[in-house]
Design a protein around this motif. Structure first.
Motif, short mmCIF file in Angstrom:
data_model
loop_
_atom_site.label_atom_id
_atom_site.label_comp_id
_atom_site.label_asym_id
_atom_site.label_seq_id
_atom_site.Cartn_x
_atom_site.Cartn_y
_atom_site.Cartn_z
N VAL A 108 -127.63 58.56 35.17
CA VAL A 108 -127.01 59.71 34.48
C VAL A 108 -125.87 59.22 33.58
CG1 VAL A 108 -125.77 61.90 34.78
CG2 VAL A 108 -127.67 61.33 36.31
N LYS A 109 -125.05 58.30 34.11
CA LYS A 109 -123.93 57.78 33.30
C LYS A 109 -124.46 57.07 32.05
CE LYS A 109 -121.05 56.80 37.30
NZ LYS A 109 -120.54 55.68 38.10
N LYS A 110 -125.56 56.32 32.26
CA LYS A 110 -126.16 55.59 31.13
C LYS A 110 -126.67 56.58 30.07
CE LYS A 110 -129.60 52.10 30.46
NZ LYS A 110 -130.80 51.59 31.03
N THR A 111 -127.31 57.66 30.52
CA THR A 111 -127.80 58.68 29.57
C THR A 111 -126.62 59.24 28.77
OG1 THR A 111 -129.57 59.28 31.11
CG2 THR A 111 -129.02 60.91 29.42
N ILE A 112 -125.53 59.51 29.47
CA ILE A 112 -124.35 60.09 28.80
C ILE A 112 -123.82 59.12 27.73
CG2 ILE A 112 -121.92 60.77 29.19
CD1 ILE A 112 -122.89 62.10 31.82
N HIS A 152 -121.57 68.59 40.11
CA HIS A 152 -121.02 67.59 41.03
C HIS A 152 -120.70 66.28 40.30
CE1 HIS A 152 -121.21 69.16 45.21
NE2 HIS A 152 -121.84 70.12 44.58
N LEU A 153 -121.62 65.84 39.45
CA LEU A 153 -121.40 64.54 38.79
C LEU A 153 -120.30 64.61 37.73
CD1 LEU A 153 -125.01 63.05 38.52
CD2 LEU A 153 -123.23 62.58 40.21
N LEU A 154 -120.26 65.70 36.98
CA LEU A 154 -119.19 65.79 35.97
C LEU A 154 -117.84 65.93 36.68
CD1 LEU A 154 -120.59 67.91 32.98
CD2 LEU A 154 -120.79 65.49 33.44
N ALA A 155 -117.81 66.67 37.78
CA ALA A 155 -116.55 66.83 38.52
C ALA A 155 -116.12 65.49 39.13
CB ALA A 155 -116.72 67.88 39.61
N LYS A 156 -117.10 64.70 39.56
CA LYS A 156 -116.79 63.42 40.22
C LYS A 156 -116.35 62.34 39.22
CE LYS A 156 -119.01 60.21 43.48
NZ LYS A 156 -120.28 59.93 44.18
N TYR A 157 -117.05 62.25 38.08
CA TYR A 157 -116.80 61.11 37.19
C TYR A 157 -116.16 61.45 35.83
CZ TYR A 157 -119.76 58.54 40.43
OH TYR A 157 -120.28 57.95 41.55
N LEU A 201 -129.17 65.20 32.44
CA LEU A 201 -130.30 64.82 33.30
C LEU A 201 -131.59 64.58 32.49
CD1 LEU A 201 -129.80 67.31 36.31
CD2 LEU A 201 -129.07 64.92 36.14
N TYR A 202 -131.42 64.38 31.21
CA TYR A 202 -132.54 64.19 30.27
C TYR A 202 -133.51 63.09 30.72
CZ TYR A 202 -134.47 63.09 25.58
OH TYR A 202 -135.28 62.86 24.49
N GLU A 203 -132.99 62.05 31.36
CA GLU A 203 -133.87 60.94 31.78
C GLU A 203 -134.06 60.90 33.30
OE1 GLU A 203 -131.34 58.05 29.68
OE2 GLU A 203 -133.13 57.43 28.59
N THR A 204 -133.77 62.00 33.95
CA THR A 204 -133.84 62.03 35.42
C THR A 204 -135.00 62.91 35.90
OG1 THR A 204 -131.45 61.76 35.53
CG2 THR A 204 -132.53 62.58 37.51
N PRO A 205 -135.96 62.32 36.65
CA PRO A 205 -137.09 63.12 37.13
C PRO A 205 -136.66 64.19 38.15
CG PRO A 205 -137.56 60.76 37.30
CD PRO A 205 -136.10 60.89 37.01
N GLU A 206 -137.34 65.30 38.11
CA GLU A 206 -137.00 66.45 38.96
C GLU A 206 -137.02 66.09 40.45
OE1 GLU A 206 -139.75 69.79 38.93
OE2 GLU A 206 -138.12 71.13 39.49
N LYS A 207 -138.05 65.33 40.85
CA LYS A 207 -138.18 65.02 42.27
C LYS A 207 -136.98 64.21 42.77
CE LYS A 207 -143.10 65.38 42.31
NZ LYS A 207 -144.38 64.73 42.15
#
Ligand code: SF4
Length: 361
Positions: free
Chosen positions: A49-53, A80-85, A223-229
């Motif tokens: 996710v960080k890499k996508t950003i 959660h991720l934006l709040a964390k990082y 989450l553009y590069e993150t699979p749903e599962k």
């Protein structure tokens, strides 16, 4: 019910060790293949996710971010991720939209509010009822009766985007983060190919839209590069509570379900298919990107909607035009229309989520 094999391998059945340590495998990602224990999967997930950003320049220092939060898994993970990082040096707020789907949205709104409180994120709740004078429960039977009005989710999505853009501008947000994931993007691309909708296809991407205009707040998709599962697994491994008990009672009507089923079948049989499609789309997008002159023409064609002041090429924006159509329909159907959606076949609704829900508990 489909009998296809699930692509991931459960922890207890897999004798392999994690790719990074000696722990037992908690998840297998067949497109790699990668074998991870819980800890290293979480690390892998967050790094991607960080890499996508970074790769798509989704966030800049000091920008105010608005998160479109539904209470479901995708937007909750973003929260959660934006709040964390990404909270340091940035204001982050959430917008929760209540479309008015009794027995469904009220529960997911509650989950969204709880997550905001837990993470100390300011949030605002806006309802279709307050904004447009109609709820989805009132809108959907009208659409069912008169399919010429449009598709259920298309209606709902247009109204939601109208609220999100208006509110993001109101609070001075520079970016609007949505929970769209890899599966969503690939489905959209294939749908656009099947529908020969070239213009809509151009607007896709981690940074949605083709032109920058003061009337539009940039929509970003971490989450553009993150699979749903993997989002489902990430929530389970981190104990992230989100709403997943029921699907929206109108979701079965969306054509997208057919594409999801088809692409899931391909991904299961040929792991990596979704990434291949995404990369193909990226190449296509580069080669069809409009020239500066064309972008200027597009910007110049925009004016303010006569009702809500949102940018549009016509007198009314799409959302206001839809609401006008619906109100006309209501006037002409004075007896009212019964909502029979709940009685319909829901076979293709939220299949992936339903199948995976208990897997990582
Ligand atoms: Fe709206 Fe469709 Fe989502 Fe239901 S499934 S909330 S109708 S977009």
């Amino acid at each position: 019910m489909s009998t296809r094999k699930d692509p991931s391998i459960a922890k207890t059945n897999n004798p392999k060790k994690c790719d990074k340590c000696l722990e037992k495998v908690a998840i297998t990602l067949n497109y790699g293949p990668h074998y991870f224990c819980e800890k290293h999967f979480v690390q892998f997930f967050e790094n991607r996710v960080k890499k996508t950003i970074r790769k798509y320049n989704l966030l800049a220092p000091g920008e105010k971010i608005l998160i479109a939060l539904s209470g479901g898994k995708d937007s909750t993970v973003i929260l959660h991720l934006l709040a964390k990082y990404y909270k340091k040096g940035r204001e982050i707020e959430a917008l929760i939209i209540d479309e008015g789907v009794r027995g469904y949205r009220d529960k997911s709104v509650k989950a969204a509010e709880e997550n905001c409180k837990k993470l100390g994120i300011k949030y605002t709740l806006i309802s279709f009822k307050k904004e447009f004078g109609l709820t989805n429960d009132q809108i959907m039977p009208l659409i069912e009766k008169n399919s010429k009005l449009g598709g259920t989710c298309a209606f709902c999505g247009t109204l939601r985007r109208n609220i999100m853009n208006k509110y993001a501008k109101k609070i001075g947000a520079k970016k609007l983060a949505t929970g769209h994931n890899l599966d969503d993007e690939v489905q959209s691309f294939v749908m656009n190919v099947f529908n020969n909708d070239f213009e809509r296809m151009k607007r896709m991407g981690a940074n949605a839209g083709v032109i920058e205009h003061k009337g539009f707040v940039k929509r970003i998709k971490p989450l553009y590069e993150t699979p749903e599962k993997e989002i489902i697994a990430f929530c389970a491994f981190n104990g992230i509570k989100h709403y997943s008990e029921e699907c929206c009672p109108y979701s079965w009507t969306a054509k997208r379900n057919e594409y999801r089923e088809m692409l899931n079948n391909f991904e299961d049989r040929f792991p990596g298919t979704q990434y291949s499609i995404l990369r193909f789309y990226e190449n296509v997008k580069k080669s069809v990107a409009p020239a500066e002159k064309e972008k200027t023409t597009m910007k110049n064609a925009l004016k303010e909607c006569e009702k809500c002041k949102e940018p549009t090429e016509n007198k009314l924006c799409k959302a206001c035009e839809m609401i006008e159509l619906l109100k006309k329909e209501i006037r002409e159907n004075k007896k009212g229309t019964k909502n029979t959606f709940g009685k319909k076949n829901k076979k293709l609704t939220c299949l992936t989520t339903k199948r995976m829900k208990n897997k990582y508990k």
